[in-house]
Design a protein around this motif. Structure first.
Motif, PDB file in Angstrom:
ATOM      1  N   ARG A  24       6.058  -1.397  10.761  1.00 40.91           N
ATOM      2  CA  ARG A  24       5.327  -3.000  10.702  1.00 40.91           C
ATOM      3  C   ARG A  24       3.630  -2.721  11.222  1.00 40.91           C
ATOM      4  O   ARG A  24       2.768  -3.831  11.247  1.00 40.91           O
ATOM      5  CB  ARG A  24       5.563  -3.020  12.601  1.00 40.91           C
ATOM      6  N   HIS A  25       2.826  -1.507  10.553  1.00 40.76           N
ATOM      7  CA  HIS A  25       1.447  -1.486  10.199  1.00 40.76           C
ATOM      8  C   HIS A  25       1.338  -1.559   9.159  1.00 40.76           C
ATOM      9  O   HIS A  25      -0.069  -2.148   8.725  1.00 40.76           O
ATOM     10  CB  HIS A  25       1.259  -0.261  11.206  1.00 40.76           C
ATOM     11  N   LEU A  26       2.024  -1.071   8.173  1.00 41.53           N
ATOM     12  CA  LEU A  26       1.793  -1.176   6.568  1.00 41.53           C
ATOM     13  C   LEU A  26       1.839  -2.320   5.728  1.00 41.53           C
ATOM     14  O   LEU A  26       1.687  -2.585   5.250  1.00 41.53           O
ATOM     15  CB  LEU A  26       2.673  -0.167   6.026  1.00 41.53           C
ATOM     16  N   LEU A  27       3.336  -2.514   5.911  1.00 43.08           N
ATOM     17  CA  LEU A  27       4.365  -3.866   5.349  1.00 43.08           C
ATOM     18  C   LEU A  27       3.250  -5.147   5.563  1.00 43.08           C
ATOM     19  O   LEU A  27       3.561  -5.885   6.582  1.00 43.08           O
ATOM     20  CB  LEU A  27       5.602  -3.427   5.441  1.00 43.08           C
ATOM     21  N   GLU A  28       3.159  -5.407   4.328  1.00 46.30           N
ATOM     22  CA  GLU A  28       2.617  -6.790   3.995  1.00 46.30           C
ATOM     23  C   GLU A  28       3.633  -8.029   4.911  1.00 46.30           C
ATOM     24  O   GLU A  28       2.272  -8.840   6.017  1.00 46.30           O
ATOM     25  CB  GLU A  28       2.415  -7.820   2.828  1.00 46.30           C
ATOM     26  N   ASP A  29       5.000  -7.910   4.536  1.00 45.55           N
ATOM     27  CA  ASP A  29       5.336  -8.976   5.865  1.00 45.55           C
ATOM     28  C   ASP A  29       6.322  -8.886   6.989  1.00 45.55           C
ATOM     29  O   ASP A  29       6.783  -9.226   7.527  1.00 45.55           O
ATOM     30  CB  ASP A  29       5.757 -10.321   5.043  1.00 45.55           C
ATOM     31  N   GLN A  64      10.218   1.174   2.250  1.00 49.31           N
ATOM     32  CA  GLN A  64       9.918   0.219   2.237  1.00 49.31           C
ATOM     33  C   GLN A  64      11.738   0.918   3.415  1.00 49.31           C
ATOM     34  O   GLN A  64      10.686   1.171   4.525  1.00 49.31           O
ATOM     35  CB  GLN A  64      10.767  -1.195   2.217  1.00 49.31           C
ATOM     36  N   ARG A  65      12.747   1.443   3.391  1.00 51.36           N
ATOM     37  CA  ARG A  65      13.222   2.687   4.364  1.00 51.36           C
ATOM     38  C   ARG A  65      12.684   2.957   5.027  1.00 51.36           C
ATOM     39  O   ARG A  65      12.676   3.111   6.220  1.00 51.36           O
ATOM     40  CB  ARG A  65      14.928   2.093   3.756  1.00 51.36           C
ATOM     41  N   VAL A  66      11.872   3.871   4.026  1.00 54.56           N
ATOM     42  CA  VAL A  66      11.524   5.302   4.696  1.00 54.56           C
ATOM     43  C   VAL A  66      10.471   4.708   5.289  1.00 54.56           C
ATOM     44  O   VAL A  66      10.643   5.438   6.409  1.00 54.56           O
ATOM     45  CB  VAL A  66      11.482   6.092   3.028  1.00 54.56           C
ATOM     46  N   LEU A  67       9.315   3.683   5.667  1.00 52.88           N
ATOM     47  CA  LEU A  67       8.591   3.261   6.422  1.00 52.88           C
ATOM     48  C   LEU A  67       9.072   2.988   7.243  1.00 52.88           C
ATOM     49  O   LEU A  67       8.627   2.861   8.165  1.00 52.88           O
ATOM     50  CB  LEU A  67       7.127   2.353   5.407  1.00 52.88           C
ATOM     51  N   VAL A  68      10.330   2.874   6.981  1.00 60.95           N
ATOM     52  CA  VAL A  68      10.956   1.812   8.556  1.00 60.95           C
ATOM     53  C   VAL A  68      11.391   3.450   9.551  1.00 60.95           C
ATOM     54  O   VAL A  68      11.042   3.597  11.034  1.00 60.95           O
ATOM     55  CB  VAL A  68      12.281   1.477   8.374  1.00 60.95           C
ATOM     56  N   ARG A  69      12.019   3.912   8.412  1.00 63.69           N
ATOM     57  CA  ARG A  69      12.225   4.982   9.478  1.00 63.69           C
ATOM     58  C   ARG A  69      11.080   6.361  10.789  1.00 63.69           C
ATOM     59  O   ARG A  69      11.081   6.774  11.049  1.00 63.69           O
ATOM     60  CB  ARG A  69      12.947   6.160   8.573  1.00 63.69           C
ATOM     61  N   LEU A  70       9.849   6.198   9.775  1.00 63.03           N
ATOM     62  CA  LEU A  70       8.747   6.506   9.798  1.00 63.03           C
ATOM     63  C   LEU A  70       8.210   6.032  10.811  1.00 63.03           C
ATOM     64  O   LEU A  70       7.175   6.511  11.265  1.00 63.03           O
ATOM     65  CB  LEU A  70       7.950   7.097   8.834  1.00 63.03           C
ATOM     66  N   ARG A  71       8.578   4.482  11.635  1.00 61.79           N
ATOM     67  CA  ARG A  71       8.227   3.642  12.345  1.00 61.79           C
ATOM     68  C   ARG A  71       6.574   3.257  11.798  1.00 61.79           C
ATOM     69  O   ARG A  71       5.618   2.882  12.705  1.00 61.79           O
ATOM     70  CB  ARG A  71       7.878   4.237  13.931  1.00 61.79           C
ATOM     71  N   LEU A  72       6.258   2.763  10.392  1.00 64.79           N
ATOM     72  CA  LEU A  72       5.506   2.712  10.193  1.00 64.79           C
ATOM     73  C   LEU A  72       5.259   1.561   8.795  1.00 64.79           C
ATOM     74  O   LEU A  72       3.999   1.018   8.834  1.00 64.79           O
ATOM     75  CB  LEU A  72       4.739   3.523   8.520  1.00 64.79           C
TER      76      LEU A  72
END
Length: 114
Positions: A104-109, A94-102
């Protein structure tokens, strides 16, 4: 409810449930195994299902290629008017997805652990 079988060490197992719109990924997602995810997404594009959930609770994203494969799957489905949401992502993923700015697009909540 039975658990999916464990893949051999270093392998990736992708289980597709078309009726539920769910992919369950088990094992190691890295440069050697991303092809399995790509192939599964190709199959998804042949269905009528518009919304997909990618369950990554039992996956280890082992390298940058594995991360890029998740982003590529999201973008590929989006180009074909499909949606992809991740569930079961570890706090680290989840933290990596935040850094990649993904996130808000990918995480369910949209929530990310501190």
């Amino acid at each position: 409810m039975s658990l999916p079988p464990l893949p051999p060490p270093g392998a990736l197992l992708v289980d597709v449930d078309v009726a539920a719109g769910r992919l369950t990924v088990t094992g190691r997602l890295d440069s050697r195994t991303v092809r399995a995810l790509h192939t599964a997404v190709s199959g998804l594009l042949l269905t009528e299902q518009r919304r997909w959930v990618l369950d990554v609770a039992a996956v280890t994203v082992a390298d940058h290629t594995g991360l890029r494969a998740i982003g590529a799957a999201y973008r590929r489905l989006l180009r074909h008017d499909r949606r992809l949401t991740l569930c079961g992502a570890s706090p680290e993923l989840q933290r990596v997805l935040v850094r990649l700015r993904l996130d808000r697009h990918l995480l369910e909540d949209g929530r990310v652990p501190a």
